[in-house]
Design a protein around this motif. Sequence first.
Motif, PDB file in Angstrom:
ATOM      1  N   VAL A 245     -57.524  74.183 -18.491  1.00 41.46           N
ATOM      2  CA  VAL A 245     -58.981  74.033 -18.511  1.00 41.46           C
ATOM      3  C   VAL A 245     -59.563  75.053 -19.478  1.00 41.46           C
ATOM      4  O   VAL A 245     -59.166  76.232 -19.477  1.00 41.46           O
ATOM      5  N   VAL A 246     -60.535  74.620 -20.295  1.00 42.23           N
ATOM      6  CA  VAL A 246     -61.169  75.487 -21.285  1.00 42.23           C
ATOM      7  C   VAL A 246     -62.253  76.318 -20.603  1.00 42.23           C
ATOM      8  O   VAL A 246     -63.077  75.794 -19.840  1.00 42.23           O
ATOM      9  N   ARG A 247     -62.254  77.632 -20.893  1.00 45.54           N
ATOM     10  CA  ARG A 247     -63.320  78.489 -20.377  1.00 45.54           C
ATOM     11  C   ARG A 247     -63.635  79.570 -21.417  1.00 45.54           C
ATOM     12  O   ARG A 247     -62.864  79.800 -22.359  1.00 45.54           O
ATOM     13  N   ALA A 248     -64.767  80.223 -21.258  1.00 37.15           N
ATOM     14  CA  ALA A 248     -65.175  81.271 -22.199  1.00 37.15           C
ATOM     15  C   ALA A 248     -64.250  82.475 -22.084  1.00 37.15           C
ATOM     16  O   ALA A 248     -63.805  82.836 -20.982  1.00 37.15           O
ATOM     17  N   ARG A 249     -63.961  83.088 -23.229  1.00 40.31           N
ATOM     18  CA  ARG A 249     -63.115  84.288 -23.242  1.00 40.31           C
ATOM     19  C   ARG A 249     -63.934  85.503 -22.853  1.00 40.31           C
ATOM     20  O   ARG A 249     -65.122  85.622 -23.174  1.00 40.31           O
ATOM     21  N   HIS A 250     -63.268  86.444 -22.182  1.00 36.69           N
ATOM     22  CA  HIS A 250     -63.926  87.710 -21.865  1.00 36.69           C
ATOM     23  C   HIS A 250     -64.079  88.560 -23.118  1.00 36.69           C
ATOM     24  O   HIS A 250     -65.096  89.245 -23.308  1.00 36.69           O
TER      25      HIS A 250
ATOM     26  N   LEU B  46     -60.647  83.829 -35.068  1.00 35.71           N
ATOM     27  CA  LEU B  46     -60.173  82.487 -34.766  1.00 35.71           C
ATOM     28  C   LEU B  46     -61.350  81.536 -34.595  1.00 35.71           C
ATOM     29  O   LEU B  46     -62.380  81.909 -34.030  1.00 35.71           O
ATOM     30  N   LYS B  47     -61.159  80.315 -35.074  1.00 37.58           N
ATOM     31  CA  LYS B  47     -62.190  79.303 -34.862  1.00 37.58           C
ATOM     32  C   LYS B  47     -62.370  79.031 -33.372  1.00 37.58           C
ATOM     33  O   LYS B  47     -63.465  78.725 -32.895  1.00 37.58           O
ATOM     34  N   SER B  48     -61.263  79.168 -32.627  1.00 42.91           N
ATOM     35  CA  SER B  48     -61.301  78.948 -31.182  1.00 42.91           C
ATOM     36  C   SER B  48     -61.542  80.243 -30.412  1.00 42.91           C
ATOM     37  O   SER B  48     -61.357  80.279 -29.188  1.00 42.91           O
ATOM     38  N   GLY B  49     -61.943  81.292 -31.127  1.00 42.14           N
ATOM     39  CA  GLY B  49     -61.974  82.626 -30.522  1.00 42.14           C
ATOM     40  C   GLY B  49     -63.028  82.863 -29.463  1.00 42.14           C
ATOM     41  O   GLY B  49     -63.023  83.912 -28.810  1.00 42.14           O
TER      42      GLY B  49
ATOM     43  N   GLN C 176     -55.901  80.707 -27.664  1.00 40.57           N
ATOM     44  CA  GLN C 176     -55.284  81.571 -26.649  1.00 40.57           C
ATOM     45  C   GLN C 176     -55.158  80.806 -25.333  1.00 40.57           C
ATOM     46  O   GLN C 176     -56.115  80.189 -24.872  1.00 40.57           O
ATOM     47  N   VAL C 177     -53.934  80.870 -24.764  1.00 40.39           N
ATOM     48  CA  VAL C 177     -53.671  80.276 -23.453  1.00 40.39           C
ATOM     49  C   VAL C 177     -53.474  81.415 -22.459  1.00 40.39           C
ATOM     50  O   VAL C 177     -52.687  82.339 -22.715  1.00 40.39           O
ATOM     51  N   LEU C 178     -54.188  81.353 -21.363  1.00 34.33           N
ATOM     52  CA  LEU C 178     -54.088  82.367 -20.304  1.00 34.33           C
ATOM     53  C   LEU C 178     -53.318  81.786 -19.125  1.00 34.33           C
ATOM     54  O   LEU C 178     -53.598  80.671 -18.678  1.00 34.33           O
ATOM     55  N   VAL C 179     -52.310  82.539 -18.644  1.00 35.54           N
ATOM     56  CA  VAL C 179     -51.540  82.116 -17.473  1.00 35.54           C
ATOM     57  C   VAL C 179     -51.754  83.161 -16.388  1.00 35.54           C
ATOM     58  O   VAL C 179     -51.371  84.329 -16.546  1.00 35.54           O
ATOM     59  N   GLU C 180     -52.363  82.736 -15.270  1.00 31.79           N
ATOM     60  CA  GLU C 180     -52.682  83.666 -14.181  1.00 31.79           C
ATOM     61  C   GLU C 180     -51.523  83.716 -13.177  1.00 31.79           C
ATOM     62  O   GLU C 180     -50.807  82.722 -12.985  1.00 31.79           O
ATOM     63  N   PRO C 181     -51.323  84.864 -12.500  1.00 29.52           N
ATOM     64  CA  PRO C 181     -50.157  85.021 -11.609  1.00 29.52           C
ATOM     65  C   PRO C 181     -50.189  84.090 -10.407  1.00 29.52           C
ATOM     66  O   PRO C 181     -49.137  83.807  -9.814  1.00 29.52           O
TER      67      PRO C 181
END
Length: 583
Positions: free
Chosen positions: A74-79, A85-88, A46-51
Motif C-alpha cells: 500500500v502506498v503511503r507518505a514517507r516520513h 527520487l521522483k517517487s521520493g 522505497q519499500v518498507l517492511v514492518e516487523p
Amino acid sequence: MRTHFCGLIDEALTGQSVTLCGWTDVARNLGGVCFIDLRDHHGIVQVLVEPEQVEVFKVAASLGYEDVLQVEGVVRARHSVNDKLKSGQVEVVATKITILNKAEPLPFHAHENAGEETRLKYRYLDLRRPEMQRMMRTRTRLVAALRQWLDARDFQDIETPILTKATPEGARDFLVPARMHPGEFYALPQSPQLFKQILMVAGFDRYYQIARCFRDEALRADRQLEFTQLDMEFAFVAERDVQDTTEDMIRSVFREVMQVELAPEFPRLTWVEAMRRFGSDKPDLRNPLELVDVAELVKDSEFKVFTDWASNPEGRIAALRIPGGALLSRKQIDDLGAHAAKYGAKGLAYIKLGGNGEVTSPIAKFFAEAAFAALIKATGLQNGDLVFFGAGKYNTVSDFMGALRLKVGKDMKLVEDRWAPLWVTDFPMFEYDDEAQRYVALHHPFTAPAVDDIDDLRANARTAVSRGYDMVLNGNEIGGGSIRIHRPDMQSAVFELLGIGAEEAEAKFGFLLDALKYGAPPHGGIAFGIDRIAALMAGTESIRDVIAFPKTTTAQCLMTGAPSPIPDAQLAEVHVSVRPKEK
C-alpha cells in the motif's frame, strides 16, 4: 504481474494497493524495520517492511543485490522525503514479497565505477544501471522524434538491401559468402548511398531510412564496426534546400528531446575558412582560440624551419595565442608539444610574454626587432600570454595545430557551456594520395563538383571544389552530405579522375551508370549519425554508451565472444577455407 512501475509511484496513489516488479537496488535490515529500494526501468521506489509482517520480514531480510522481486503493498507518505527520487514523497508498505529469481554474487555493482572491459563483458548488468537506462532512453526519444518529424513532411521510409554488391571505396567492406553461388560474395552496406540515389531516379522524391551500416575499419570513441544513421535523399534540390530542411529538423528534435533551442540559423563556414581559422573541418566553436597564418611575417627570419616552409607553396606556418599561457611551466609546454607530435608535429616553437613584458622564446633571436614586433602584433600577443607556432605541410600543420587548440581549450577551461552548431561547406573535391599516386574522393565518388564543365574539372582537379557539406555540433561531425552527380558523363569523368577505368567502373557501378542514363533528376542528400547525436544528447564522449551491445576498440564483443572460429564443416557449406595466419 504488476499494476504500476516503480519509478512512477507518486502522491496520487496514496492509500492505494499496488503490485510492483523489479530488482533489489539496495536492501537495508535495520533490525526493527527493513527498507528495500526497488528498481525498474522507470526508477526507484522505497519499500518498507514492518516487523509485524513476520513472513514478509523474513523474505526481506534474506535479500541480496539484484534479486528479482514482486512486491504487493500500500502506498503511503514517507516520513523523510527524498527529493532526489521522483517517487521520493511516498513509499510502499509491503504486504507480500515474492522472490521471482535469486541473483548470484555480482561481478560488479551498479553503484561501482567498474572498468569498461568488465561493463562490456557483463553488458546486461551494465545496462541495468540508471545512468545507462537514461542514455538509452535518450536515444529512443531521438529516433522517435526524427521519425515523427519526417513522416509529417512526406518523407517515405524505404528499406534498402543489407546483402549487396561489394564496391570498396574508402573503408573495407564486410563480406558474406554466397552459399548458392560458390566463390562469390555479398557485402554488408557501408551506407545505402547508391540505392537512395536510384530511388530518386525512380521518382520517390523524398526518402529516409534509419539504416544499419557496416565498415571494417579501426575503432575509436566515435566509431563502431556497425552503426546507425538517418539516411535522407531529396530530388530536385540544391545545397540550401537540403541544409535548410535538415537544419529545421535538428532544431525541432533538440527542442523536443532536450528542451534546447539551437540557433535560429546555423553559421556557415567554407572548408577553407574552417581549416584556416581552426585547423579542422569540424571546428568546435565553443572554443574561442583561433589560428593565425604568419608565413609572410617570418619568411625573412633566420629560422630555417620557418623560411623553408614559408617559401613552399604546400606549406603553412600557423600561430595559436594562449591567453594567460605565460603561466604554463616548461613541462606543460613540453607535454603540449608531445600531444601535437601525435598528430604529425615535428616540434613547436613558442614565444612567452611575461606579465612584465619579458620575452621567453627559443626563436626570438632569429628575428630582427621590427619583424619580431610585427609578429607579436599579428598574433595579438599581450603580457601574460603565450603563442605556439607550427610549420610544415598545410594539412599536417592544420591537423596538429587544430588538435593543440582543442587540448589547450579543454585544459585551460576555455570551452563555453553551450550548443554550437554550424555548416561546413565547399569541401575539396579530391585529395591526392602520394602513396597511391592518384586522387581520392574527400566525401565519396558520387559527390557533384561545383563546376558543370568536365574539361574544367579535369584541368583543375587538384583545386576543384565539391558540392559537399557537413553539419557539425560542438566539434563533432553529426551529418555529412552533398549534391550528387546526376549525369552519366560527369560520373564517368569523376571515376576516371579517381583512377577507376571504364571497365572497372562498369563492373562495380554499371547499374548506377545505367540508371543515370534514363532521366535522373538533380538530387542530393545527407546522412546523420544517430549514435553520435545520441551521445551528445546523453552527455557522454563515447558512442559505446548509447549502443546497447557495442564492440571494443579491438573489434570484439566481450559478452558473446564474437568474432569466433567457424567449424570447417560450416565453412565448407559456403565454399570457404581459412588460410593459416602468416608468421
